[in-house]
Motif scaffolding. Structure first.
Motif, PDB file in Angstrom:
ATOM      1  N   HIS A 283      42.952  38.574  29.296  1.00 16.58           N
ATOM      2  CA  HIS A 283      41.534  38.251  29.128  1.00 16.58           C
ATOM      3  C   HIS A 283      40.830  38.715  30.403  1.00 16.58           C
ATOM      4  O   HIS A 283      41.240  38.332  31.504  1.00 16.58           O
ATOM      5  CB  HIS A 283      41.344  36.748  28.915  1.00 16.58           C
ATOM      6  CG  HIS A 283      39.941  36.335  28.634  1.00 16.58           C
ATOM      7  ND1 HIS A 283      38.910  36.539  29.525  1.00 16.58           N
ATOM      8  CD2 HIS A 283      39.379  35.723  27.546  1.00 16.58           C
ATOM      9  CE1 HIS A 283      37.782  36.072  29.015  1.00 16.58           C
ATOM     10  NE2 HIS A 283      38.038  35.573  27.811  1.00 16.58           N
ATOM     11  N   PRO A 284      39.784  39.542  30.291  1.00 16.34           N
ATOM     12  CA  PRO A 284      39.165  40.125  31.496  1.00 16.34           C
ATOM     13  C   PRO A 284      38.759  39.126  32.567  1.00 16.34           C
ATOM     14  O   PRO A 284      38.777  39.462  33.758  1.00 16.34           O
ATOM     15  CB  PRO A 284      37.942  40.852  30.931  1.00 16.34           C
ATOM     16  CG  PRO A 284      38.325  41.201  29.543  1.00 16.34           C
ATOM     17  CD  PRO A 284      39.169  40.053  29.055  1.00 16.34           C
ATOM     18  N   ALA A 285      38.424  37.913  32.168  1.00 15.28           N
ATOM     19  CA  ALA A 285      37.982  36.921  33.147  1.00 15.28           C
ATOM     20  C   ALA A 285      39.134  36.218  33.851  1.00 15.28           C
ATOM     21  O   ALA A 285      38.897  35.404  34.756  1.00 15.28           O
ATOM     22  CB  ALA A 285      37.081  35.884  32.472  1.00 15.28           C
ATOM     23  N   LEU A 286      40.376  36.516  33.465  1.00 12.90           N
ATOM     24  CA  LEU A 286      41.537  35.886  34.089  1.00 12.90           C
ATOM     25  C   LEU A 286      42.216  36.855  35.046  1.00 12.90           C
ATOM     26  O   LEU A 286      42.313  38.054  34.769  1.00 12.90           O
ATOM     27  CB  LEU A 286      42.535  35.438  33.017  1.00 12.90           C
ATOM     28  CG  LEU A 286      42.017  34.425  31.983  1.00 12.90           C
ATOM     29  CD1 LEU A 286      43.138  34.055  31.030  1.00 12.90           C
ATOM     30  CD2 LEU A 286      41.441  33.195  32.662  1.00 12.90           C
ATOM     31  N   PRO A 287      42.712  36.374  36.177  1.00 10.42           N
ATOM     32  CA  PRO A 287      43.372  37.252  37.156  1.00 10.42           C
ATOM     33  C   PRO A 287      44.551  38.032  36.600  1.00 10.42           C
ATOM     34  O   PRO A 287      44.912  39.082  37.131  1.00 10.42           O
ATOM     35  CB  PRO A 287      43.810  36.275  38.252  1.00 10.42           C
ATOM     36  CG  PRO A 287      42.874  35.120  38.133  1.00 10.42           C
ATOM     37  CD  PRO A 287      42.586  34.988  36.662  1.00 10.42           C
ATOM     38  N   SER A 288      45.182  37.540  35.524  1.00 11.57           N
ATOM     39  CA  SER A 288      46.349  38.222  34.948  1.00 11.57           C
ATOM     40  C   SER A 288      45.974  39.491  34.197  1.00 11.57           C
ATOM     41  O   SER A 288      46.854  40.267  33.816  1.00 11.57           O
ATOM     42  CB  SER A 288      47.081  37.274  33.994  1.00 11.57           C
ATOM     43  OG  SER A 288      46.211  36.797  32.979  1.00 11.57           O
ATOM     44  N   CYS A 289      44.674  39.718  33.980  1.00 16.43           N
ATOM     45  CA  CYS A 289      44.241  40.894  33.209  1.00 16.43           C
ATOM     46  C   CYS A 289      44.158  42.113  34.130  1.00 16.43           C
ATOM     47  O   CYS A 289      43.535  42.054  35.205  1.00 16.43           O
ATOM     48  CB  CYS A 289      42.884  40.643  32.560  1.00 16.43           C
ATOM     49  SG  CYS A 289      42.397  41.905  31.378  1.00 16.43           S
ATOM     50  N   PRO A 290      44.757  43.245  33.748  1.00 18.04           N
ATOM     51  CA  PRO A 290      44.676  44.453  34.581  1.00 18.04           C
ATOM     52  C   PRO A 290      43.229  44.872  34.797  1.00 18.04           C
ATOM     53  O   PRO A 290      42.447  44.974  33.853  1.00 18.04           O
ATOM     54  CB  PRO A 290      45.435  45.499  33.750  1.00 18.04           C
ATOM     55  CG  PRO A 290      46.312  44.713  32.832  1.00 18.04           C
ATOM     56  CD  PRO A 290      45.564  43.460  32.530  1.00 18.04           C
ATOM     57  N   GLY A 291      42.865  45.079  36.064  1.00 22.51           N
ATOM     58  CA  GLY A 291      41.502  45.474  36.401  1.00 22.51           C
ATOM     59  C   GLY A 291      40.523  44.317  36.481  1.00 22.51           C
ATOM     60  O   GLY A 291      39.306  44.521  36.481  1.00 22.51           O
TER      61      GLY A 291
END
Length: 391
Positions: A283-291
């Motif tokens: 999920h883009p808002a989570l640190p685990s998301c690439p980028g």
């Protein structure tokens, strides 16, 4: 006149002065001219006036004008769907012998078009690492005619450093296109970041109710306007004014829907992060998301779609059983509507990655988040049972 002629040429009219909050739905193929000298077959109806229904009735042109206003575009062309928008952009900027670049995380039909029709037309489309950033300079050739970006990427949600890619493209005189569907054209300001052409599938958030297929091609410059317009005319990419009317209606609630979807999706995504059997939540808002850092820098919000990756201990059969066990989440493609959806990608192609049938994309709808979490919990409980298998 004979009564049969009166059927075709009536003189009776409704009283004038009617006003409504709703844009009328104008249906027409033939457009009438006052004089023969005025008759023209010209797609530039915003400049020369209405000429033919193929290029849009007032309903369609108003939808395009509203999208352009929201995106800060020079002009927005309305087309039959997102894939039509993608194809139109390729044909506007590429020709036989051209080279184009597209992220490996792009929408699947974009890649299919590249490997299919475009390859047969001798247009080479090369996939690149979506996280390459300014390093894309090394891939630009003398015959590179177009660079695509899609941020976040389809399914695996990589957020791209679009400004860095724009800078590299423009240093070599190459136009840059963006699939901005995830951001609904409003959560990422494409033209402020230097993008030349931005498209979105209005099928998703603008339509908002899973009942129409439309897309837009928004251009930021006169050069892009002049490149795209003739292609759409030659392709005959007409849209229904009835669908345009539904999209105009959808625009009125886009703001409140995006706000609700963001809140609900974050609640569900954060719950999934802590669940056993889940290796990653993209999920883009989570640190685990690439980028993720680029999302923090460039976006003003997040939307309803994200993916979960199951741990390797969960075999593909169990992942399929998880999807089949969902009750509120329906199984289906697309996203951005009112209903929660889930879909498994058993053969997802990402260079250097082996997701091995463990990646599921979720779309959060307008249901209560607690009910969606309860549905996910009962489905996860089924696959976490010792010896659980598909079926």
């Amino acid at each position: 006149m004979h009564w049969r002629s009166k059927l075709i040429h009536p003189t009776a009219q409704a009283p004038s002065g009617f006003r409504s909050l709703v844009t009328p739905t104008y249906r027409a193929s033939t457009i009438l001219f006052e004089r023969q000298a005025d008759a023209a077959d010209d797609w530039r109806q915003s400049e020369v006036g209405y000429t033919y229904g193929l290029y849009g009735t007032p309903t369609v042109l108003e939808l395009g004008a509203r999208i352009a206003e929201l995106e800060g575009a020079r002009h927005s062309f309305v087309v039959p769907g997102g894939q039509a928008a993608i194809a139109s952009i390729y044909f506007a900027f590429c020709k036989a012998g051209s080279h184009a670049l597209v992220p490996a995380s792009a929408y699947g039909p974009n890649r299919e078009l590249a490997d299919g029709l475009l390859a047969r037309l001798n247009i080479e489309v090369e996939a690149y690492d979506p996280l390459i950033g300014g390093g894309i300079s090394a891939l630009i050739r003398d015959n590179t005619a177009l660079i695509w970006t899609e941020s976040p990427g389809s399914v695996t949600m990589e957020v791209q450093d679009v400004p860095a890619i724009v800078a590299a493209a423009h240093s070599r005189g190459v136009p840059l296109a963006l699939d901005n569907t995830y951001a609904a054209g409003v959560l990422f300001d494409a033209f402020a970041k230097g993008v030349d052409v931005s498209m979105q599938a209005l099928t998703k958030y603008v339509g908002g109710h899973s009942d129409l297929l439309l897309g837009t091609v928004s251009v930021g410059t006169q050069a892009a306007y002049d490149a795209v317009g003739p292609v759409l005319k030659q392709l005959g990419a007409a849209v229904s004014p009835d669908d345009a009317s539904l999209a105009l209606r959808g625009l009125q609630t886009l703001g409140v829907r995006l706000e609700r979807l963001e809140s609900s999706t974050l609640q569900v995504a954060n719950w999934l992060v802590a669940q056993p059997g889940i290796e990653a939540v993209f999920h883009p808002a989570l640190p685990s998301c690439p980028g993720h850092k680029f999302w923090q820098r460039d976006f003003t919000g997040s939307a309803s779609v994200f993916s979960i990756l199951f741990c390797r201990e969960v075999d593909p059969g169990q992942v399929e059983a998880f999807v089949d066990s969902l009750r509120l989440f329906k199984i289906g493609f697309s996203w951005g509507g009112t209903t929660a959806l889930a879909i498994l990608y058993p053969k997802l192609d990402r260079p250097g990655k082996d997701y091995d049938g463990r990646l599921v994309r979720l779309n959060i709808g307008l249901e209560e988040p607690c009910d969606l979490i309860a549905d996910l919990e009962q489905a996860l409980g089924r696959i976490n049972r010792p010896g659980a298998t598909a079926g």
